[in-house]
Design a protein around this motif. Structure first.
Motif, PDB file in Angstrom:
ATOM      1  N   GLU A 177      -6.528  15.453   5.332  1.00  0.00           N
ATOM      2  CA  GLU A 177      -6.434  16.917   5.368  1.00  0.00           C
ATOM      3  C   GLU A 177      -4.991  17.359   5.085  1.00  0.00           C
ATOM      4  OE1 GLU A 177      -9.063  15.582   7.313  1.00  0.00           O
ATOM      5  OE2 GLU A 177     -10.126  16.646   5.742  1.00  0.00           O
ATOM      6  N   ASN A 259     -12.684  11.697   2.439  1.00  0.00           N
ATOM      7  CA  ASN A 259     -12.716  12.829   1.522  1.00  0.00           C
ATOM      8  C   ASN A 259     -11.463  12.891   0.663  1.00  0.00           C
ATOM      9  OD1 ASN A 259     -11.808  13.778   4.419  1.00  0.00           O
ATOM     10  ND2 ASN A 259     -10.697  15.034   2.964  1.00  0.00           N
ATOM     11  N   TRP A 263      -9.332  19.018  -0.488  1.00  0.00           N
ATOM     12  CA  TRP A 263     -10.800  18.937  -0.578  1.00  0.00           C
ATOM     13  C   TRP A 263     -11.291  19.377  -1.963  1.00  0.00           C
ATOM     14  CZ3 TRP A 263     -12.947  21.747   4.440  1.00  0.00           C
ATOM     15  CH2 TRP A 263     -12.564  21.007   5.572  1.00  0.00           C
ATOM     16  N   ASP A 304     -15.288  17.824   1.797  1.00  0.00           N
ATOM     17  CA  ASP A 304     -14.904  16.995   2.944  1.00  0.00           C
ATOM     18  C   ASP A 304     -16.062  16.070   3.342  1.00  0.00           C
ATOM     19  OD1 ASP A 304     -13.396  15.907   5.013  1.00  0.00           O
ATOM     20  OD2 ASP A 304     -13.852  17.518   6.413  1.00  0.00           O
ATOM     21  N   THR A 306     -16.949  12.826   3.768  1.00  0.00           N
ATOM     22  CA  THR A 306     -16.456  11.456   3.884  1.00  0.00           C
ATOM     23  C   THR A 306     -17.629  10.468   3.879  1.00  0.00           C
ATOM     24  OG1 THR A 306     -16.635  11.479   6.268  1.00  0.00           O
ATOM     25  CG2 THR A 306     -14.554  12.223   5.354  1.00  0.00           C
ATOM     26  N   LYS A 331     -21.746  12.008   6.162  1.00  0.00           N
ATOM     27  CA  LYS A 331     -21.702  13.459   6.357  1.00  0.00           C
ATOM     28  C   LYS A 331     -22.631  14.213   5.433  1.00  0.00           C
ATOM     29  CE  LYS A 331     -16.961  14.618   7.874  1.00  0.00           C
ATOM     30  NZ  LYS A 331     -15.750  15.343   7.395  1.00  0.00           N
TER      31      LYS A 331
HETATM   32 CA    CA Z   1     -11.789  14.979   6.496  1.00  0.00          CA
END
Ligand code: CA
Length: 681
Positions: A177, A259, A263, A304, A306, A331
């Motif tokens: 991030e 990720n 993003w 995002d 992952t 995810k």
């Molecule tokens: Ca993440």
């Protein structure tokens, strides 16, 4: 070999009982999180009680899966502290504090958590939040070696558990991030020397090869899947922050890749290319780190999504043939079955109502995306967003029922293009607008937000790729699961209850109110003929820190390790924790300053103190901060780092004093609004 069986008592004296250890992260190398122990079973689980508990020294998140080796429980707590406890009594044998600097907390997206240690040959291995890998003497806790695994000038963190096999300890890191380049490393268990490193995304082409195990595959395959002229400045992402699994049968190592950073694929890679190995499962040779195969679950990742969620190995009949498979529920909401010999995709079906893709095309192995899912034309509401249909909370697989038990969830997310993405070293770099969607304010909005959040215990049939049963929870972000030979599946939940279900039907058979949210998976072990079930409890972690706490802040006791057995009669102390009063300032700041402060709060503060200042109470609700009404006190904390030892580092390098004041203006207005709402006239 890891779930070793041994006779625990002199044969002559009593009935021989089989002891069962839990000596690696997922129970065995295959990480099925299944204990064959059946003393606690569907008939008698109602008699399960607390045998003992151990309270840690922090109310920050607890995410570890403990180990039980030779009568000792090894576990880790927030701030990467390691504990050894007598598995029969809970007596503390030793603890080790790696003294992670408080300022390191600001480098992490999701609290200063740690998901566990690894054991081999009398040594305990653990990662520290500031990027070290340490080896401790299992008997004494003495430090044997310590290796820095990351460039400390960059926002890398370690929260995952290392894995160990063939004289090597494997560890990745987090930080996508914030803007880092992901990789996994292998270190010799003997001395902590680097054996190999594998990068998951390319670096700056001008720098030439890394001199790493990934060099060949970078040149031959990976680099061509990236575009644009800045991805190496942004880091690219692809951090290996959780799942790493050693395959004992095939001598292969698998890991899940995270990720992209940022993003947004348009910002990261000019909207071009698949961006390998983001959101992929990668297989390498554990001895050399050489590439074997990969499968990319989400090409050109932009949500995002992952692929770091837990990897489980099993042998299953597929189309009439026994196949050595890898099971994965990442995810993105699809359940994948791969042939782990080759990486061939055998099947992929949705286990959650994910609306970013209609299905996976079995010809190409690629998802078929839906209209505007990449939010290129307009903001797009995902039914399954960045929190994932399944996050890090581990799933389990029972060879008895043939079912996989997934802590599933549904957390909608509004994806919006960030109007003008500017890379900011040291803060969140997403390319997705996190600030424009307002947090729920009115009672109606709060009720709607609560209703949109769902969680369930999902039993999934991996052969037929369909739901067997599902038990809905009142909460989301619930705990991992444990399956046992007693026909049970255990799961803790965010509501503080630890539960046992019939593994075949899902029927609730037992529950216990621990008074603390439970996030990790439980373990089970047998000592002196007695079966125990153990689980860590504690508030904190990514979700409770960041997402709006609809019900407002709550206080919880410190995290605990809870150990249960049949007839256990220990009790937990009661806890009364009051939340501080709102502390609204009297003066009114200008709308312009409040707006700027809101933006800065979103960039620098929201990931720990809650989106829109809606803190859950793990970290302070700043609307209630005593410093809110004093500029001098506020600057002392935010600019100068007065509370650094507690994880609140100094922001003077990232923010000017006036910007810090604007954040105070914004939080002050939020406090005034909250105070007015609490006392309507
Ligand atoms: Ca993440």
């Amino acid at each position: 070999m890891f779930l070793s069986l041994c006779l625990s008592m002199p044969l002559a004296a009593r009935t021989p009982t089989l002891d069962l250890q839990w000596s690696s992260h997922g129970g065995t190398y295959a990480e099925q999180r299944y204990s064959p122990a059946g003393q606690i079973n569907t008939d008698n689980v109602g008699k399960l009680g607390l045998s003992w508990f151990f309270e840690f020294d922090t109310a920050r998140g607890q995410e570890a899966t403990p180990l039980m080796v030779d009568g000792v429980i090894y576990t880790t707590s927030a701030w990467s502290k390691v504990f050894a406890l007598d598995a029969r009594s809970g007596k503390l044998l030793w603890s080790y504090d790696p003294e992670v600097p408080g300022a390191a907390a600001a480098k992490g997206c999701c609290d200063v958590v740690n998901r566990g240690a690894a054991y081999a040959d009398g040594k305990i291995f653990a990662g520290t939040f500031d990027g070290r890998l340490i080896a401790l003497h299992a008997k004494t806790g003495k430090l044997l070696w310590s290796t820095m695994t990351v460039d400390s000038s960059k926002p890398y963190t370690i929260t995952g558990a290392p894995r160990v096999a063939r004289g090597k300890v494997f560890i990745g890191n987090g930080g996508a991030e914030y803007g880092v380049r992901g990789y996994i490393s292998a270190y010799n268990t003997s001395d902590g020397a680097l054996a190999w490193r594998f990068y998951t995304v390319p670096g700056n082409p001008d720098d030439g090869p890394d001199g790493a195990a990934s060099d060949t595959i970078m040149r031959e395959l990976v680099e061509n899947t990236w575009s644009g002229d800045k991805y190496w400045v942004y880091g690219g992402g692809g951090t290996v922050w959780d799942s790493i699994v050693y395959d004992e049968e095939l001598n292969q190592l698998y890991f899940g890749v995270g990720n992209g950073s940022p993003w947004n694929h348009r910002e990261r890679s000019a909207g071009q290319g698949d961006n390998l190995f983001l959101s992929s499962i990668v297989a390498v040779d554990p001895d050399t780190g050489n590439y074997l195969w990969h499968y990319q679950e989400t090409p050109a990742e932009t949500w995002d999504f992952t692929a770091t969620q837990q990897i489980t190995l099993a042998t299953l009949p597929v189309a009439g043939k026994q196949r050595q498979v890898l099971l994965h529920a990442p995810k993105n909401g699809f359940f994948y079955v791969l042939d782990r010999r080759s990486g061939e995709l055998l099947s992929a079906e949705k286990f959650a109502p994910a609306n970013w893709a209609s299905h996976v095309d079995m010809e190409t192995g690629r998802p078929v995306e839906t209209e505007n899912a990449r939010f290129e034309k307009a903001p797009w509401l995902a039914t399954i967003g960045a929190s994932g249909a399944h996050n890090w909370h581990p799933m389990s697989y029972s060879p008895d029922t043939g079912l996989v038990y997934i802590p599933a969830q549904q957390v909608p997310f509004l994806y919006m293009e960030e109007e003008k993405f500017v890379y900011r070293p040291g803060s969140w770099n997403l390319g997705v607008d996190m600030m424009s969607a307002p947090p729920p304010e009115s009672e109606e909005e709060k009720a709607a937000a609560k209703a949109a959040l769902q969680g369930s215990l999902l039993a999934w049939d991996p052969i037929n790729q369909r739901e067997a049963w599902r038990i809905p929870h009142q909460t989301t972000w619930n705990g991992g699961t444990l399956a046992t030979g007693g026909g049970l599946v255990f799961q803790g939940a965010a509501d503080g209850y630890f539960r046992a279900h019939d593994a075949a039907s899902g029927t609730l058979l037992w529950q216990y109110d621990t008074g603390l949210p439970i996030q990790p998976g439980a373990i089970s072990y047998v000592l002196d003929g007695e079966q125990y079930v153990a689980v860590m409890s504690g508030n904190g972690g990514g979700f409770p820190l960041t997402l709006p706490a609809v019900d407002g802040p709550k206080r919880f006791p410190n995290g605990r390790l809870l150990v249960f057995n049949l007839g256990g009669g220990a009790t937990l102390p009661s806890f009364e924790g009051a939340v501080a009063h709102l502390n609204p300032p009297e003066r009114q700041a200008s709308a312009e300053r409040v707006a700027q402060g809101k933006n800065l709060f979103g960039l620098h503060c929201a990931q720990c103190h809650g989106v829109g200042t809606m803190s859950a109470g793990v970290l302070p609700d700043l609307k209630r901060s005593a410093a809110l009404t004093s500029s001098a006190a506020w600057q002392m904390i935010v600019a100068q780092g007065k509370l650094e030892s507690r994880g609140m580092g100094a922001f003077s390098q990232l923010l000017s004093l006036d910007e810090i004041e604007m954040i105070r203006d914004y939080v002050g207005e939020r406090a005034q609004l909250a105070a007015r709402a609490a006392t309507p006239d």
